[in-house]
Design an enzyme around this catalytic site. Structure first.
Site, PDB file in Angstrom:
ATOM      1  N   SER A 124       0.840  -1.196   0.000  1.00 11.12           N
ATOM      2  CA  SER A 124       0.000   0.000   0.000  1.00 11.12           C
ATOM      3  C   SER A 124       0.875   1.244   0.000  1.00 11.12           C
ATOM      4  O   SER A 124       1.992   1.237   0.536  1.00 11.12           O
ATOM      5  CB  SER A 124      -0.856  -0.019   1.267  1.00 11.12           C
ATOM      6  OG  SER A 124      -1.401   1.248   1.531  1.00 11.12           O
ATOM      7  N   TYR A 148      -1.578  -0.913  10.860  1.00  9.16           N
ATOM      8  CA  TYR A 148      -1.823  -1.446   9.508  1.00  9.16           C
ATOM      9  C   TYR A 148      -0.615  -1.163   8.616  1.00  9.16           C
ATOM     10  O   TYR A 148      -0.095  -2.063   7.946  1.00  9.16           O
ATOM     11  CB  TYR A 148      -3.087  -0.795   8.921  1.00  9.16           C
ATOM     12  CG  TYR A 148      -3.279  -1.072   7.445  1.00  9.16           C
ATOM     13  CD1 TYR A 148      -3.643  -2.334   7.000  1.00  9.16           C
ATOM     14  CD2 TYR A 148      -3.094  -0.068   6.489  1.00  9.16           C
ATOM     15  CE1 TYR A 148      -3.813  -2.602   5.641  1.00  9.16           C
ATOM     16  CE2 TYR A 148      -3.260  -0.316   5.135  1.00  9.16           C
ATOM     17  CZ  TYR A 148      -3.622  -1.590   4.718  1.00  9.16           C
ATOM     18  OH  TYR A 148      -3.787  -1.839   3.373  1.00  9.16           O
ATOM     19  N   LYS A 152       2.270  -3.812   6.794  1.00  7.83           N
ATOM     20  CA  LYS A 152       2.703  -3.880   5.381  1.00  7.83           C
ATOM     21  C   LYS A 152       4.231  -3.723   5.285  1.00  7.83           C
ATOM     22  O   LYS A 152       4.880  -4.426   4.499  1.00  7.83           O
ATOM     23  CB  LYS A 152       2.010  -2.783   4.565  1.00  7.83           C
ATOM     24  CG  LYS A 152       0.500  -2.947   4.432  1.00  7.83           C
ATOM     25  CD  LYS A 152       0.131  -4.164   3.618  1.00  7.83           C
ATOM     26  CE  LYS A 152      -1.379  -4.354   3.517  1.00  7.83           C
ATOM     27  NZ  LYS A 152      -1.758  -5.651   2.931  1.00  7.83           N
TER      28      LYS A 152
HETATM   29  P1  NAD Z   1     -11.071  -6.800   1.253  1.00  7.04           P
HETATM   30  O1  NAD Z   1     -11.316  -6.750   2.719  1.00  7.04           O
HETATM   31  O2  NAD Z   1     -12.238  -6.616   0.342  1.00  7.04           O
HETATM   32  O3  NAD Z   1     -10.354  -8.185   0.865  1.00  7.04           O
HETATM   33  C1  NAD Z   1      -9.528  -8.879   1.763  1.00  7.04           C
HETATM   34  C2  NAD Z   1     -10.072 -10.296   1.857  1.00  7.04           C
HETATM   35  O4  NAD Z   1      -9.241 -11.074   2.721  1.00  7.04           O
HETATM   36  C3  NAD Z   1     -11.482 -10.357   2.422  1.00  7.04           C
HETATM   37  O5  NAD Z   1     -12.309 -11.099   1.541  1.00  7.04           O
HETATM   38  C4  NAD Z   1     -11.318 -11.067   3.769  1.00  7.04           C
HETATM   39  O6  NAD Z   1     -12.442 -11.857   4.078  1.00  7.04           O
HETATM   40  C5  NAD Z   1     -10.070 -11.883   3.522  1.00  7.04           C
HETATM   41  N1  NAD Z   1      -9.273 -12.212   4.722  1.00  7.04           N
HETATM   42  C6  NAD Z   1      -8.838 -11.371   5.695  1.00  7.04           C
HETATM   43  N2  NAD Z   1      -8.108 -12.043   6.598  1.00  7.04           N
HETATM   44  C7  NAD Z   1      -8.059 -13.339   6.175  1.00  7.04           C
HETATM   45  C8  NAD Z   1      -7.435 -14.509   6.677  1.00  7.04           C
HETATM   46  N3  NAD Z   1      -6.755 -14.502   7.829  1.00  7.04           N
HETATM   47  N4  NAD Z   1      -7.591 -15.657   5.995  1.00  7.04           N
HETATM   48  C9  NAD Z   1      -8.315 -15.712   4.846  1.00  7.04           C
HETATM   49  N5  NAD Z   1      -8.923 -14.620   4.328  1.00  7.04           N
HETATM   50  C10 NAD Z   1      -8.800 -13.461   4.986  1.00  7.04           C
HETATM   51  O7  NAD Z   1      -9.918  -5.744   0.919  1.00  7.04           O
HETATM   52  P2  NAD Z   1      -9.335  -5.261  -0.470  1.00  7.04           P
HETATM   53  O8  NAD Z   1      -9.636  -3.828  -0.623  1.00  7.04           O
HETATM   54  O9  NAD Z   1      -9.707  -6.204  -1.547  1.00  7.04           O
HETATM   55  O10 NAD Z   1      -7.776  -5.367  -0.153  1.00  7.04           O
HETATM   56  C11 NAD Z   1      -6.989  -6.442  -0.604  1.00  7.04           C
HETATM   57  C12 NAD Z   1      -5.545  -6.194  -0.181  1.00  7.04           C
HETATM   58  O11 NAD Z   1      -5.104  -4.954  -0.719  1.00  7.04           O
HETATM   59  C13 NAD Z   1      -5.311  -6.098   1.318  1.00  7.04           C
HETATM   60  O12 NAD Z   1      -4.079  -6.730   1.620  1.00  7.04           O
HETATM   61  C14 NAD Z   1      -5.211  -4.611   1.567  1.00  7.04           C
HETATM   62  O13 NAD Z   1      -4.417  -4.321   2.695  1.00  7.04           O
HETATM   63  C15 NAD Z   1      -4.532  -4.140   0.292  1.00  7.04           C
HETATM   64  N6  NAD Z   1      -4.777  -2.735  -0.016  1.00  7.04           N
HETATM   65  C16 NAD Z   1      -6.059  -2.289  -0.168  1.00  7.04           C
HETATM   66  C17 NAD Z   1      -6.291  -0.935  -0.431  1.00  7.04           C
HETATM   67  C18 NAD Z   1      -7.701  -0.400  -0.569  1.00  7.04           C
HETATM   68  O14 NAD Z   1      -7.884   0.798  -0.440  1.00  7.04           O
HETATM   69  N7  NAD Z   1      -8.696  -1.216  -0.850  1.00  7.04           N
HETATM   70  C19 NAD Z   1      -5.214  -0.048  -0.552  1.00  7.04           C
HETATM   71  C20 NAD Z   1      -3.916  -0.544  -0.431  1.00  7.04           C
HETATM   72  C21 NAD Z   1      -3.712  -1.906  -0.153  1.00  7.04           C
HETATM   73  N1  UFG Z   2     -12.406  11.612   2.867  1.00  5.52           N
HETATM   74  C1  UFG Z   2     -13.431  12.481   3.181  1.00  5.52           C
HETATM   75  N2  UFG Z   2     -14.603  11.952   3.657  1.00  5.52           N
HETATM   76  C2  UFG Z   2     -14.787  10.616   3.847  1.00  5.52           C
HETATM   77  C3  UFG Z   2     -13.717   9.752   3.520  1.00  5.52           C
HETATM   78  C4  UFG Z   2     -12.536  10.281   3.053  1.00  5.52           C
HETATM   79  O1  UFG Z   2     -13.303  13.691   3.039  1.00  5.52           O
HETATM   80  O2  UFG Z   2     -15.860  10.207   4.292  1.00  5.52           O
HETATM   81  C5  UFG Z   2     -11.162  12.171   2.310  1.00  5.52           C
HETATM   82  C6  UFG Z   2      -9.936  11.868   3.139  1.00  5.52           C
HETATM   83  O3  UFG Z   2      -9.753  12.852   4.128  1.00  5.52           O
HETATM   84  C7  UFG Z   2      -8.830  11.860   2.064  1.00  5.52           C
HETATM   85  C8  UFG Z   2      -9.557  11.327   0.827  1.00  5.52           C
HETATM   86  O4  UFG Z   2     -10.943  11.536   1.065  1.00  5.52           O
HETATM   87  O5  UFG Z   2      -8.420  13.164   1.799  1.00  5.52           O
HETATM   88  C9  UFG Z   2      -9.324   9.848   0.587  1.00  5.52           C
HETATM   89  O6  UFG Z   2      -9.623   9.121   1.761  1.00  5.52           O
HETATM   90  P1  UFG Z   2      -9.757   7.531   1.769  1.00  5.52           P
HETATM   91  O7  UFG Z   2     -10.124   7.117   3.153  1.00  5.52           O
HETATM   92  O8  UFG Z   2     -10.633   7.078   0.661  1.00  5.52           O
HETATM   93  O9  UFG Z   2      -8.281   7.041   1.389  1.00  5.52           O
HETATM   94  P2  UFG Z   2      -6.916   7.266   2.166  1.00  5.52           P
HETATM   95  O10 UFG Z   2      -5.959   7.812   1.161  1.00  5.52           O
HETATM   96  O11 UFG Z   2      -7.057   7.986   3.422  1.00  5.52           O
HETATM   97  O12 UFG Z   2      -6.581   5.762   2.572  1.00  5.52           O
HETATM   98  C10 UFG Z   2      -6.122   4.833   1.610  1.00  5.52           C
HETATM   99  C11 UFG Z   2      -6.420   3.393   2.017  1.00  5.52           C
HETATM  100  C12 UFG Z   2      -5.649   3.031   3.257  1.00  5.52           C
HETATM  101  C13 UFG Z   2      -4.208   3.374   3.116  1.00  5.52           C
HETATM  102  C14 UFG Z   2      -4.047   4.818   2.728  1.00  5.52           C
HETATM  103  C15 UFG Z   2      -2.632   5.223   2.487  1.00  5.52           C
HETATM  104  O13 UFG Z   2      -7.786   3.221   2.256  1.00  5.52           O
HETATM  105  O14 UFG Z   2      -5.757   1.633   3.433  1.00  5.52           O
HETATM  106  O15 UFG Z   2      -4.756   5.032   1.489  1.00  5.52           O
HETATM  107  O16 UFG Z   2      -2.129   4.506   1.419  1.00  5.52           O
HETATM  108  F1  UFG Z   2      -3.558   3.158   4.289  1.00  5.52           F
END
Ligand code: NAD
Ligand code: UFG
Length: 337
Positions: A124, A148, A152
């Site tokens: 991330s 978190y 990572k």
């Molecule tokens: P998500 O929660 O939709 O998907 C994660 C999945 O992993 C879920 O289906 C959950 O049930 C499963 N899971 C969690 N713990 C588990 C375990 N111990 N065993 C088996 N399954 C398990 O999230 P996502 O948005 O699809 O994210 C996927 C990956 O990408 C994660 O590693 C997350 O940290 C990373 N990531 C997501 C974002 C974002 O904004 N969505 C940003 C950066 C990184």
């Molecule tokens: N925001 C709002 N209102 C909301 C939600 C978000 O104004 O209800 C704003 C936040 O302040 C930020 C922007 O929208 O300025 C994006 O916010 P998000 O929560 O969508 O995303 P972030 O960048 O804060 O977080 C994401 C991932 C995290 C990760 C982080 C840094 O969700 O998992 O990027 O990489 F840790």
């Protein structure tokens, strides 16, 4: 290839699994369903004509992993499974270290025992901490501001140490910026439980009437309109990045790290405006104080992924909003409602 997809029923995992099937691979989805629904398997079957193999289970279950790696003849792993809520990780750090770090440890040990040595990992942009200088390159200093983020960083360190110890490992760490959007069919998308933490799902719920107004967290940041700027990337572009990483990484020794972002920043108000255009009405918002821990701006320098993987983000912010709206308006309550 037979590819184990941990977290395969989740938001990014489901879109990537669909793309893997379309590309001729055989994904085997492993998920404990703690943050997803098995209904997505039917949707993937509808879209691709193939229902992926699904195993309900936990990545911390070593005997299960040993069996799956062996019986499904797994050749590579894409590792999405993790807990991902930044605020929750501050309240429950142990759960994050157990699930994310502990789970990855078990997975890597099982892979080592089975001789499966290709892994693509979901990292991330959070590993860049509170960086000031934009755009972010992969060699920017790393730090974390939450458990978190630490989880990572620790996993990236584990991968780096293992790659140094044994050149047969092939690791790719993909640092995602802000994944949003949904499959263009509207059949699969993001279905957060409870109040969405993230901007796009919150706006989408305002648009379908589940929430009254967007709360804009801060409007005095040093950005063009004062609201936070992020690098939003369509989930299907992100999914394609995994296929490119797998093609490039399989059998290549070492740890490779890539940003997956568009390289372009958009403010909260720009995203709200784009979503209003997508759904055809002006969506309401209220200004709230900044959210603790938020940075003003974050966007990627995606040059390396383009140069090495031949991958770049193609879909626009308007398309991200249009696809999110199609999914949200078709399934306002997510998968199981
Ligand atoms: P998500 O929660 O939709 O998907 C994660 C999945 O992993 C879920 O289906 C959950 O049930 C499963 N899971 C969690 N713990 C588990 C375990 N111990 N065993 C088996 N399954 C398990 O999230 P996502 O948005 O699809 O994210 C996927 C990956 O990408 C994660 O590693 C997350 O940290 C990373 N990531 C997501 C974002 C974002 O904004 N969505 C940003 C950066 C990184
Ligand atoms: N925001 C709002 N209102 C909301 C939600 C978000 O104004 O209800 C704003 C936040 O302040 C930020 C922007 O929208 O300025 C994006 O916010 P998000 O929560 O969508 O995303 P972030 O960048 O804060 O977080 C994401 C991932 C995290 C990760 C982080 C840094 O969700 O998992 O990027 O990489 F840790």
């Amino acid at each position: 290839m037979n590819i184990l997809v941990t977290g395969g029923t989740g938001y990014i995992g489901s879109h990537t699994s669909l793309r893997l099937i379309e590309a001729g691979h055989r994904p085997v989805l492993l998920d404990n369903l703690c943050n997803s629904s098995a209904t997505v398997l039917d949707r993937i079957a509808t879209l691709t004509g193939t229902r992926p193999t699904f195993i309900q289970g936990d990545i911390r279950d070593r005997p299960l992993l040993d069996r799956v790696l062996r019986e499904e003849k797994i050749e590579a792993v894409i590792h999405f499974a993790a807990l991902k809520a930044v605020g929750e990780s501050v309240e429950h750090p142990l759960a994050y270290y157990d699930n994310n770090v502990g789970g990855t440890l078990v997975l890597l040990a099982a892979m080592q025992a089975a001789g499966v040595r290709t892994l693509v990992f979901s990292s991330s942009a959070t590993v860049y901490g509170a960086a000031q200088q934009m755009p972010l390159r992969e060699d920017a200093p790393l730090s974390a501001t939450s458990p978190y983020g630490h989880s990572k960083l620790m996993i990236e360190q584990m991968l780096s140490d293992m790659a140094a110890a044994d050149p047969r490992w092939s690791f790719t760490s993909l640092r995602y910026f802000n994944p949003v959007g949904a499959h263009e069919s509207g059949l699969i998308g993001e279905a957060p439980q409870g109040i969405p933490n993230n901007l796009m799902p919150y706006i989408a719920q305002v648009a379908v009437g589940r929430r009254a107004a967007l709360r804009v967290f801060g409007n005095t940041y040093p950005t063009p309109d004062g609201t936070g700027v992020r690098d939003y990337i369509h989930v299907l572009d992100l999914a394609d990045g995994h296929l490119a990483a797998l093609d490039h990484g399989h059998g290549r020794p070492g740890l490779q790290v890539f940003n997956l972002g568009s390289g372009q920043g958009h403010s909260v108000l720009e995203v709200l405006g784009a979503f209003s255009r997508a759904c055809g009405r002006d969506l309401p918002c209220e200004i709230h104080p900044p959210r603790p821990g938020d940075v003003a701006s974050s966007w990627a320098d995606p040059t390396r992924a383009q140069a090495v993987l031949g991958w770049r983000a193609r879909r626009s912010l308007d398309q991200m909003c249009a696809d999110t709206w199609r999914w949200q308006s078709t399934y306002p309550q997510g998968y199981d409602a």
